[in-house]
Write a protein that holds these residues in place. Structure first.
Motif, PDB file in Angstrom:
ATOM      1  N   THR A  13       0.833  -1.203   0.000  1.00 18.74           N
ATOM      2  CA  THR A  13       0.000   0.000   0.000  1.00 18.74           C
ATOM      3  C   THR A  13       0.868   1.254   0.000  1.00 18.74           C
ATOM      4  OG1 THR A  13      -0.147   0.144   2.411  1.00 18.74           O
ATOM      5  CG2 THR A  13      -1.822  -1.204   1.279  1.00 18.74           C
ATOM      6  N   GLY A  14       0.241   2.360  -0.326  1.00 21.73           N
ATOM      7  CA  GLY A  14       0.912   3.657  -0.322  1.00 21.73           C
ATOM      8  C   GLY A  14      -0.134   4.743  -0.354  1.00 21.73           C
ATOM      9  N   HIS A  15       0.249   5.912  -0.898  1.00 21.05           N
ATOM     10  CA  HIS A  15      -0.645   7.072  -0.925  1.00 21.05           C
ATOM     11  C   HIS A  15      -0.604   7.725  -2.302  1.00 21.05           C
ATOM     12  CE1 HIS A  15       0.600   6.530   3.283  1.00 21.05           C
ATOM     13  NE2 HIS A  15      -0.628   6.909   3.561  1.00 21.05           N
ATOM     14  N   ASP A  16      -1.759   8.263  -2.722  1.00 21.25           N
ATOM     15  CA  ASP A  16      -1.763   9.043  -3.959  1.00 21.25           C
ATOM     16  C   ASP A  16      -1.383  10.481  -3.627  1.00 21.25           C
ATOM     17  OD1 ASP A  16      -4.074  10.306  -2.965  1.00 21.25           O
ATOM     18  OD2 ASP A  16      -5.422   9.248  -4.327  1.00 21.25           O
ATOM     19  N   ALA A  17      -1.371  11.341  -4.642  1.00 26.26           N
ATOM     20  CA  ALA A  17      -0.940  12.732  -4.449  1.00 26.26           C
ATOM     21  C   ALA A  17      -1.834  13.488  -3.467  1.00 26.26           C
ATOM     22  CB  ALA A  17      -0.913  13.456  -5.802  1.00 26.26           C
ATOM     23  N   ALA A  18      -3.098  13.048  -3.316  1.00 32.09           N
ATOM     24  CA  ALA A  18      -4.021  13.703  -2.383  1.00 32.09           C
ATOM     25  C   ALA A  18      -3.933  13.113  -0.973  1.00 32.09           C
ATOM     26  CB  ALA A  18      -5.451  13.594  -2.905  1.00 32.09           C
ATOM     27  N   GLY A  19      -3.057  12.121  -0.774  1.00 33.88           N
ATOM     28  CA  GLY A  19      -2.901  11.515   0.538  1.00 33.88           C
ATOM     29  C   GLY A  19      -3.829  10.357   0.813  1.00 33.88           C
ATOM     30  N   ASN A  20      -4.587   9.920  -0.203  1.00 32.87           N
ATOM     31  CA  ASN A  20      -5.491   8.786  -0.040  1.00 32.87           C
ATOM     32  C   ASN A  20      -4.705   7.477  -0.081  1.00 32.87           C
ATOM     33  OD1 ASN A  20      -8.046  10.258  -0.087  1.00 32.87           O
ATOM     34  ND2 ASN A  20      -7.468  10.721  -2.200  1.00 32.87           N
ATOM     35  N   ALA A  21      -5.125   6.524   0.733  1.00 34.01           N
ATOM     36  CA  ALA A  21      -4.489   5.210   0.748  1.00 34.01           C
ATOM     37  C   ALA A  21      -4.846   4.457  -0.532  1.00 34.01           C
ATOM     38  CB  ALA A  21      -4.939   4.418   1.969  1.00 34.01           C
ATOM     39  N   ILE A  22      -3.819   3.893  -1.187  1.00 35.37           N
ATOM     40  CA  ILE A  22      -4.021   3.170  -2.440  1.00 35.37           C
ATOM     41  C   ILE A  22      -3.163   1.908  -2.461  1.00 35.37           C
ATOM     42  CG2 ILE A  22      -4.594   5.246  -3.765  1.00 35.37           C
ATOM     43  CD1 ILE A  22      -1.676   5.110  -4.896  1.00 35.37           C
ATOM     44  N   LEU A  23      -3.482   1.015  -3.414  1.00 32.34           N
ATOM     45  CA  LEU A  23      -2.639  -0.150  -3.651  1.00 32.34           C
ATOM     46  C   LEU A  23      -1.519   0.243  -4.605  1.00 32.34           C
ATOM     47  CD1 LEU A  23      -5.266  -2.993  -4.164  1.00 32.34           C
ATOM     48  CD2 LEU A  23      -3.883  -2.537  -2.138  1.00 32.34           C
ATOM     49  N   ILE A  24      -0.293  -0.066  -4.220  1.00 32.17           N
ATOM     50  CA  ILE A  24       0.867   0.192  -5.071  1.00 32.17           C
ATOM     51  C   ILE A  24       1.128  -1.023  -5.948  1.00 32.17           C
ATOM     52  CG2 ILE A  24       3.356   0.656  -5.085  1.00 32.17           C
ATOM     53  CD1 ILE A  24       1.672   3.047  -4.153  1.00 32.17           C
ATOM     54  N   LEU A  50      15.284  -0.414   5.470  1.00 25.69           N
ATOM     55  CA  LEU A  50      16.705  -0.089   5.613  1.00 25.69           C
ATOM     56  C   LEU A  50      17.048   0.585   6.929  1.00 25.69           C
ATOM     57  CD1 LEU A  50      17.301   1.196   1.973  1.00 25.69           C
ATOM     58  CD2 LEU A  50      17.760  -1.087   2.909  1.00 25.69           C
ATOM     59  N   GLU A  51      16.043   0.943   7.718  1.00 29.61           N
ATOM     60  CA  GLU A  51      16.301   1.648   8.966  1.00 29.61           C
ATOM     61  C   GLU A  51      15.121   1.496   9.909  1.00 29.61           C
ATOM     62  OE1 GLU A  51      14.109   3.500   6.179  1.00 29.61           O
ATOM     63  OE2 GLU A  51      16.226   3.985   5.896  1.00 29.61           O
ATOM     64  N   THR A  52      15.384   1.822  11.187  1.00 26.03           N
ATOM     65  CA  THR A  52      14.342   1.869  12.192  1.00 26.03           C
ATOM     66  C   THR A  52      14.490   3.208  12.903  1.00 26.03           C
ATOM     67  OG1 THR A  52      14.444  -0.504  12.487  1.00 26.03           O
ATOM     68  CG2 THR A  52      13.389   0.727  14.221  1.00 26.03           C
ATOM     69  N   PRO A  53      13.449   4.034  13.006  1.00 28.50           N
ATOM     70  CA  PRO A  53      12.135   3.746  12.457  1.00 28.50           C
ATOM     71  C   PRO A  53      12.175   3.727  10.930  1.00 28.50           C
ATOM     72  CG  PRO A  53      12.189   5.982  13.347  1.00 28.50           C
ATOM     73  CD  PRO A  53      13.502   5.339  13.674  1.00 28.50           C
ATOM     74  N   ALA A  54      11.318   2.877  10.363  1.00 25.84           N
ATOM     75  CA  ALA A  54      11.247   2.751   8.914  1.00 25.84           C
ATOM     76  C   ALA A  54      10.626   4.018   8.326  1.00 25.84           C
ATOM     77  CB  ALA A  54      10.403   1.537   8.542  1.00 25.84           C
ATOM     78  N   LEU A  55      11.220   4.488   7.241  1.00 24.10           N
ATOM     79  CA  LEU A  55      10.658   5.645   6.550  1.00 24.10           C
ATOM     80  C   LEU A  55       9.447   5.197   5.740  1.00 24.10           C
ATOM     81  CD1 LEU A  55      13.949   7.391   5.377  1.00 24.10           C
ATOM     82  CD2 LEU A  55      12.516   7.926   7.360  1.00 24.10           C
ATOM     83  N   ILE A  56       8.375   5.960   5.833  1.00 24.35           N
ATOM     84  CA  ILE A  56       7.130   5.629   5.138  1.00 24.35           C
ATOM     85  C   ILE A  56       6.973   6.602   3.984  1.00 24.35           C
ATOM     86  CG2 ILE A  56       4.625   5.427   5.368  1.00 24.35           C
ATOM     87  CD1 ILE A  56       5.156   4.796   8.374  1.00 24.35           C
ATOM     88  N   TYR A  57       7.106   6.069   2.779  1.00 22.38           N
ATOM     89  CA  TYR A  57       7.016   6.867   1.564  1.00 22.38           C
ATOM     90  C   TYR A  57       5.599   6.797   1.000  1.00 22.38           C
ATOM     91  CZ  TYR A  57      12.091   6.789   1.695  1.00 22.38           C
ATOM     92  OH  TYR A  57      13.405   6.926   2.087  1.00 22.38           O
ATOM     93  N   ALA A  58       5.191   7.839   0.289  1.00 13.72           N
ATOM     94  CA  ALA A  58       3.880   7.843  -0.361  1.00 13.72           C
ATOM     95  C   ALA A  58       3.819   6.756  -1.425  1.00 13.72           C
ATOM     96  CB  ALA A  58       3.588   9.215  -0.978  1.00 13.72           C
ATOM     97  N   GLN A  59       4.884   6.590  -2.173  1.00 16.22           N
ATOM     98  CA  GLN A  59       4.950   5.594  -3.245  1.00 16.22           C
ATOM     99  C   GLN A  59       6.145   4.678  -2.964  1.00 16.22           C
ATOM    100  OE1 GLN A  59       2.888   5.550  -6.285  1.00 16.22           O
ATOM    101  NE2 GLN A  59       1.611   6.812  -4.951  1.00 16.22           N
ATOM    102  N   PRO A  60       5.999   3.729  -2.009  1.00 12.45           N
ATOM    103  CA  PRO A  60       7.136   2.883  -1.646  1.00 12.45           C
ATOM    104  C   PRO A  60       7.598   2.008  -2.804  1.00 12.45           C
ATOM    105  CG  PRO A  60       5.126   2.055  -0.654  1.00 12.45           C
ATOM    106  CD  PRO A  60       4.779   3.353  -1.309  1.00 12.45           C
ATOM    107  N   VAL A  61       8.902   1.852  -2.879  1.00 16.19           N
ATOM    108  CA  VAL A  61       9.525   0.995  -3.874  1.00 16.19           C
ATOM    109  C   VAL A  61      10.346  -0.033  -3.111  1.00 16.19           C
ATOM    110  CG1 VAL A  61      11.133   0.932  -5.816  1.00 16.19           C
ATOM    111  CG2 VAL A  61       9.649   2.915  -5.501  1.00 16.19           C
ATOM    112  N   GLU A  62      10.284  -1.268  -3.570  1.00 14.80           N
ATOM    113  CA  GLU A  62      11.052  -2.313  -2.905  1.00 14.80           C
ATOM    114  C   GLU A  62      12.536  -1.960  -2.953  1.00 14.80           C
ATOM    115  OE1 GLU A  62      11.446  -7.154  -2.934  1.00 14.80           O
ATOM    116  OE2 GLU A  62      10.519  -6.157  -4.637  1.00 14.80           O
ATOM    117  N   PRO A  63      13.210  -1.893  -1.789  1.00 14.44           N
ATOM    118  CA  PRO A  63      14.642  -1.602  -1.788  1.00 14.44           C
ATOM    119  C   PRO A  63      15.407  -2.679  -2.563  1.00 14.44           C
ATOM    120  CG  PRO A  63      13.733  -1.398   0.424  1.00 14.44           C
ATOM    121  CD  PRO A  63      12.677  -2.029  -0.440  1.00 14.44           C
ATOM    122  N   GLY A  64      16.344  -2.254  -3.372  1.00 13.90           N
ATOM    123  CA  GLY A  64      17.105  -3.193  -4.192  1.00 13.90           C
ATOM    124  C   GLY A  64      18.178  -3.926  -3.402  1.00 13.90           C
TER     125      GLY A  64
END
Length: 193
Positions: A13-24, A50-64
């Motif tokens: 999950t993530g967020h759209d530009a308006a901050g709504n919860a969406i499926l990524i 990659l860290e704690t606390p984990a950073l929460i991105y609007a459009q998370p991408v799987e870390p490589g």
């Protein structure tokens, strides 16, 4: 023996530009690896932070990552599913060098603690707290001095202990693991004899 792999979905999950919860994304995990060849476990890498606390991105991408890595990143977390096939004789015949090679293929050769006196050839130890949940089947948790049979629905809290997993059931065992980077206290590094 039931050896057929089941697929499962990883829903992110993530967020759209308006901050709504969406499926990524909604698909099977993208990184799957058979370890040790036929008869070895299959790792399904679900996600890691990659860290704690984990950073929460609007459009998370799987870390490589390049290849399979056993522990979580430093100060991070990892979730994976492992399918353990029934243990064959080839596992019991592994030497310490063979075991080290298997852990090297998982990105952590130093995790192997195998030796002639070990209760299982794939004994290993990581500086992590691992939550293990058996989804289906059963598996034996092998520790230095004792064992426990873990069945579907059981949860293991594995606190950086020397251990191995032995599937003696005759059927696939599927487990989910959440790994959290840790550090040993002095009482663990320097136990009283």
């Amino acid at each position: 023996m039931n050896q057929q792999q089941k697929t499962f979905r990883r829903i992110v999950t993530g967020h759209d530009a308006a901050g709504n919860a969406i499926l990524i994304s909604d698909a099977p995990p993208t990184h799957t690896q058979l370890v040790g060849g036929p008869g070895g476990p299959t790792f399904f890498e679900v996600w890691h932070t990659l860290e704690t606390p984990a950073l929460i991105y609007a459009q998370p991408v799987e870390p490589g990552e390049n290849g399979l890595v056993l522990p979580p990143p430093k100060n991070g977390t990892r979730i994976r599913v492992i399918e353990f096939p029934p243990e064959g004789e080839e596992i019991q015949k592994l030497t310490g060098a063979d075991a080290a090679a298997k852990f090297k293929s998982m990105g952590d050769e130093k995790a192997s603690t195998s030796n002639e006196a070990a209760p299982h050839p794939l004994m290993h130890r990581t500086k992590t707290v691992d939550y293990g949940i058996v989804l289906e089947g059963e598996i034996t948790l092998v520790l230095d001095k004792e064992e426990a049979i873990i069945r579907a629905g059981d949860i293991i809290v594995q606190n950086g202990t020397n251990h191995a997993w032995a599937n003696r059931s005759g059927n696939i065992c599927r487990m989910v693991f959440i790994l959290i980077d840790g550090a040993f206290t002095d009482e663990v590094v320097h136990p009283k004899n």
